[in-house]
Design an enzyme around this catalytic site. Structure first.
Site, short mmCIF file in Angstrom:
data_model
loop_
_atom_site.label_atom_id
_atom_site.label_comp_id
_atom_site.label_asym_id
_atom_site.label_seq_id
_atom_site.Cartn_x
_atom_site.Cartn_y
_atom_site.Cartn_z
CG ASN A 132 -2.01 1.03 1.13
OD1 ASN A 132 -1.75 2.22 1.08
ND2 ASN A 132 -3.25 0.56 1.09
CB ALA A 133 1.14 4.00 -2.37
#
Length: 176
Positions: free
Chosen positions: A41-42
């Protein structure tokens, strides 16, 4: 594996100005007990860059930095039924939303709600906003690209630029 998912409590400091909302934590986040706990997840790479902190800092330090920057973190949904992690797998009839009026009453300085993706935005406007006070309904909102690895139609660099465009100026105001 249970299909009933229960979200985390909000991360809220003394006087947040920005509230970032996801829809419901995915399986990796729920297992770890951390917002945006999936390793791809960024969210945390984007936020650590914005906050100017080492990406290797632990979860407690990252959340402390968010709070110090005037950012609160929560999810639109308090509970739902879903198999797996995808928002598309959420059973709409099972959704119970969080109590946003209580949050806005407790945190009157929030002046921006930023959605981490389209599901959070849609469900907030559909299920939350109609029941809010006029003052809370007047809080500005904006949708940011989902930081989820499932949102592969946008590069992580483009996601980061979009998030920076909205949040960098707000963080600079707090720092000054």
């Amino acid at each position: 594996m249970s299909t009933r998912k229960v979200a985390f409590p909000p991360i809220v400091g003394g006087r947040p100005r920005t509230l970032i909302l996801g829809s419901m934590p995915g399986e990796a986040s729920l297992r770890r007990g951390q917002y945006y706990g999936h390793p791809r997840n960024a969210f945390w790479p984007i936020m650590t860059a914005l906050l100017g902190i080492d990406p290797a800092t632990d979860y407690a330090e990252r959340t402390t930095a968010l709070v110090a920057a005037g950012i609160a973190l929560w999810d639109v949904m308090a509970e739902c039924e879903r198999i797996g992690s995808l928002d598309t797998a959420i059973r709409p009839a099972s959704i119970r939303v969080n109590d946003f009026q209580a949050l806005f009453d407790a945190c009157p300085d929030i002046d921006l709600v930023a959605f981490n993706g389209g599901t959070a935005e849609r469900e907030y406007h559909r299920r939350v906003r109609p029941g809010l006070s006029p003052t809370a309904r007047a809080i500005a909102t904006c949708r940011l690209p989902s930081t989820s690895p499932a949102h592969a139609g946008m590069s992580s660099g483009d996601k980061a630029r979009a998030w920076h465009a909205v949040l960098a100026g707000r963080l600079a105001q707090i720092a000054s």
